[in-house]
Design an enzyme around this catalytic site. Structure first.
Site, PDB file in Angstrom:
ATOM      1  N   SER A 198       0.355  -1.472   0.067  1.00 54.25           N
ATOM      2  CA  SER A 198       0.113  -0.144  -0.032  1.00 54.25           C
ATOM      3  C   SER A 198       0.970   1.344   0.115  1.00 54.25           C
ATOM      4  CB  SER A 198      -0.762  -0.152   1.558  1.00 54.25           C
ATOM      5  OG  SER A 198      -2.135  -1.454   1.632  1.00 54.25           O
ATOM      6  N   GLY A 235      -3.121  -1.977  -3.032  1.00 51.71           N
ATOM      7  CA  GLY A 235      -3.042  -1.056  -2.865  1.00 51.71           C
ATOM      8  C   GLY A 235      -2.854   0.375  -4.286  1.00 51.71           C
ATOM      9  N   GLY A 274      -9.208  -2.642  -1.207  1.00 51.50           N
ATOM     10  CA  GLY A 274      -9.817  -1.361   0.237  1.00 51.50           C
ATOM     11  C   GLY A 274      -9.712  -0.285   0.412  1.00 51.50           C
ATOM     12  N   TYR A 329       0.199   1.583  12.753  1.00 52.82           N
ATOM     13  CA  TYR A 329      -0.152   0.394  11.063  1.00 52.82           C
ATOM     14  C   TYR A 329      -0.456   0.959  10.729  1.00 52.82           C
ATOM     15  CZ  TYR A 329      -1.585  -1.039  16.585  1.00 52.82           C
ATOM     16  OH  TYR A 329      -1.528  -1.209  18.059  1.00 52.82           O
ATOM     17  N   ASP A 330      -0.893   2.333  10.375  1.00 55.72           N
ATOM     18  CA  ASP A 330      -0.776   2.494   8.500  1.00 55.72           C
ATOM     19  C   ASP A 330      -0.042   3.789   7.815  1.00 55.72           C
ATOM     20  OD1 ASP A 330      -1.901   1.612   5.709  1.00 55.72           O
ATOM     21  OD2 ASP A 330      -3.702   3.102   6.387  1.00 55.72           O
ATOM     22  N   CYS A 358      -3.859   7.926  28.852  1.00 56.59           N
ATOM     23  CA  CYS A 358      -3.679   8.048  29.347  1.00 56.59           C
ATOM     24  C   CYS A 358      -1.795   7.801  29.469  1.00 56.59           C
ATOM     25  CB  CYS A 358      -3.506   7.800  31.409  1.00 56.59           C
ATOM     26  SG  CYS A 358      -5.266   8.175  31.705  1.00 56.59           S
ATOM     27  N   ASP A 359      -1.629   7.815  28.592  1.00 53.13           N
ATOM     28  CA  ASP A 359      -0.604   7.132  27.344  1.00 53.13           C
ATOM     29  C   ASP A 359       0.115   8.236  26.846  1.00 53.13           C
ATOM     30  OD1 ASP A 359       1.990   5.648  26.091  1.00 53.13           O
ATOM     31  OD2 ASP A 359       0.249   4.257  25.161  1.00 53.13           O
ATOM     32  N   TYR A 387      -8.497   2.134   7.515  1.00 51.92           N
ATOM     33  CA  TYR A 387      -8.017   1.083   8.699  1.00 51.92           C
ATOM     34  C   TYR A 387      -7.858   1.906   9.735  1.00 51.92           C
ATOM     35  CZ  TYR A 387      -6.040  -1.471   4.904  1.00 51.92           C
ATOM     36  OH  TYR A 387      -6.140  -2.836   3.972  1.00 51.92           O
TER      37      TYR A 387
END
Length: 423
Positions: A198, A235, A274, A329-330, A358-359, A387
Site C-alpha cells: 500500500s 494498493g 480496500g 499501523y497504517d 493516559c498514554d 484502517y
C-alpha cells in the site's frame, strides 16, 4: 441528497444534506458536555469510486478488502453494487455471508490460515483461497480438498509505505516446486495473485508483477492446471492527496494486461481494493476537551516565520487507541481542520493534538498551524475511512465513535438494498 442517521439499530433518511452540512447539523445538536466524537460516512462517495473503477479498469472485478473497513453499511453498499469480497478470516466470511453475499463472490485471500477457519470456509461454500507455500497446501488437502487455490507470489514492494512481501508471497523461482507439490497432493491450483503493498509511489511495480504472474501462469498450465484466475491485489490509493493517482495506476495495469493477459473469455481478473473505496468517504469529528499553552518558540516555516509568544496543546476525545490507530499501523498522516468558519487574517499558532488516554504515545499531530481553539470546539479529519474503525479499542474505557451516513446521489436499488440490511 439524503443523510442516513443510525439510531441504535435503526436508520432514518433525511433530505437535503451533504457531508459538511451533516457534520454541522450533528454538532449543533450537541452541547460542549455531550460532544462525543463521530464519523460521517458518504456512501455516495463509495458509489462514485465504483463508477470510476468500472471506467478505468473495465476488465478487473473488484473484491473489496473487508479488513479495511467492515462497517455494515459500507459492506451493504458494495454488495448492492455487485462487488466481490476479499476476506481474511472466518469472522469476515461470516460477516459478508450474513448480508447475503453468495460464496462465489468471496475469495479467502489470506495465504496463512488457521485450520478451523479453512473448515469454516469449506462449510460456507467458499472455495477460492490463496496460498504461498507447501505447508498451506497440506492443511488444505486435509481440510478442504476441493478448494480452488490461487498461488500468491512476492513482488518488489520496496517503494510501498506498507510492505507485505516480507511476510507473504512465494518467490517466482520457488513456484515450480510448489506447483509440483500441489499436483502430488491433488490440489486444484487455478491462478496467481500478488500484492504490491500500500502507498506505493511507483506504478511500474504492477507491470512487473503482472509479467511475473504470466510466467507462473504458464508454468501452472504446463503442469496441467487450469489456470484462469489472476488476482492483482490491492494498493490502490483512496485519498484526495495521494501522490500516485488511481488513473495513472490503472493505465499501467491496462497496458500490462493487454501485453501479458490479452482478452480471454476463460480468464477472470480480480483485485482487492480496500482504501480505494472507503478512505475519502469518512470524515471524523472530534471535540476539544482540554488545552494547554506551551512556551513560545522561534519558527521559520515559510509564511509563518515569526516569533510566536505561545503555542498550544489540544486534547481531543479520540486518539491512537481509537480511530487514529491508522497513525501507528497504517503510517497515516492526518491534518486537523477547525469545524468553525475561519476568521479573516486570524493568527495561526504551532499546535499539537493529543488523544484522551493516559498514554504519552497517544499523539495525533506533532505540529500543525491552527487558529487558537477553545474547549468545546470541533476539529475535523477528512479521509478517515481506511484502517480506522476496524482497529479501535476501548483502552481507558473510551468507546468507538458512532457513524452517521450521508447518501449523495445513491441509486434507488442501492438504497433499497441498504434498507433491507440488518445492523
Amino acid at each position: 441528497m439524503d443523510i442516513v442517521v443510525n439510531d441504535d439499530l435503526s436508520c432514518r433518511f433525511l433530505e437535503g444534506f451533504n457531508t459538511r452540512d451533516a457534520l454541522c447539523k450533528k454538532i449543533s445538536m450537541n452541547t460542549c458536555d455531550e460532544g462525543d466524537p463521530f464519523f460521517v460516512a458518504d456512501l455516495g462517495d463509495i458509489v462514485r469510486k465504483h463508477e470510476t473503477w468500472k471506467k478505468c479498469l473495465p476488465r478487473v472485478t473488484p473484491f473489496y478488502a473487508v479488513k479495511c473497513n467492515d462497517d455494515w453499511r459500507v459492506l451493504g453498499t458494495l454488495a448492492a453494487l455487485g462487488t466481490g469480497f476479499d476476506c481474511a478470516s472466518n469472522t469476515e466470511i461470516q460477516r459478508v455471508r450474513g448480508i447475503g453475499v453468495p460464496p462465489e463472490k468471496i475469495i479467502y485471500a489470506n495465504p496463512c490460515k488457521q485450520i478451523s477457519h479453512i473448515r469454516y470456509a469449506r462449510d460456507s461454500g467458499v472455495d477460492v483461497m490463496t496460498f504461498d507455500c507447501v505447508d498451506e497446501l497440506e492443511k488444505v488437502a486435509k481440510t478442504h480438498p476441493k478448494a480452488k487455490m490461487v498461488l500468491r507470489i512476492s513482488t518488489d514492494d520496496s517503494l510501498a509505505r506498507c510492505r507485505l512481501s516480507v511476510k507473504f508471497g512465494a518467490k517466482v523461482e520457488d513456484c515450480r516446486f510448489i506447483l509440483e507439490q500441489a499436483k502430488k497432493l491433488n490440489i486444484d491450483v487455478t491462478g496467481v495473485s500478488f500484492h504490491v503493498g500500500s502507498g506505493s509511489t511507483d506504478a511500474s511495480t504492477f507491470a512487473q508483477a503482472i509479467s511475473d504472474s504470466r510466467f507462473v501462469f504458464d508454468m501452472g498450465t504446463e503442469l496441467g492446471f487450469n489456470m484462469h484466475i489472476l488476482d492483482i491485489g490491492g494498493g490502490f490509493p483512496g485519498t484526495r492527496d495521494a501522490p500516485l493517482k488511481f488513473e495513472e495506476i490503472a493505465g499501467v495495469i491496462n497496458n500490462a494486461l493487454e501485453k501479458h493477459f490479452p482478452p480471454d473469455l476463460k480468464l477472470t481478473i480480480v483485485a482487492e481494493p480496500g482504501r480505494y473505496y472507503v478512505a475519502s468517504a469518512f470524515t471524523l469529528a472530534v471535540n476539544v476537551i482540554a488545552k494547554k499553552v506551551t512556551p513560545g518558540v522561534q519558527t521559520d516555516v515559510g509564511a509563518h516565520a515569526e516569533s510566536n509568544a505561545q503555542s498550544f496543546m489540544y486534547y481531543v476525545n479520540d486518539g491512537v487507541y481509537g480511530s487514529f490507530n491508522c497513525i501507528l499501523y497504517d503510517h497515516a498522516v492526518v491534518r486537523p481542520l477547525p469545524q468553525r468558519e475561519p476568521i479573516p487574517n486570524e493568527k495561526l499558532y504551532p499546535s499539537s493534538v493529543w488523544g484522551p488516554t493516559c498514554d504519552g504515545l497517544d499523539q495525533i499531530v506533532e505540529r500543525y498551524y491552527l487558529p487558537e481553539m477553545q474547549v468545546g470546539e470541533w476539529l475535523l479529519f477528512e479521509d478517515m475511512g481506511a484502517y480506522t474503525v476496524v482497529g479501535t479499542s476501548s483502552f481507558n474505557g473510551f468507546q468507538s465513535p458512532t457513524i452517521y451516513y450521508v447518501v449523495s446521489g445513491l441509486p434507488d436499488h442501492v438504497v433499497r438494498e441498504l434498507k433491507s440490511q440488518k445492523s
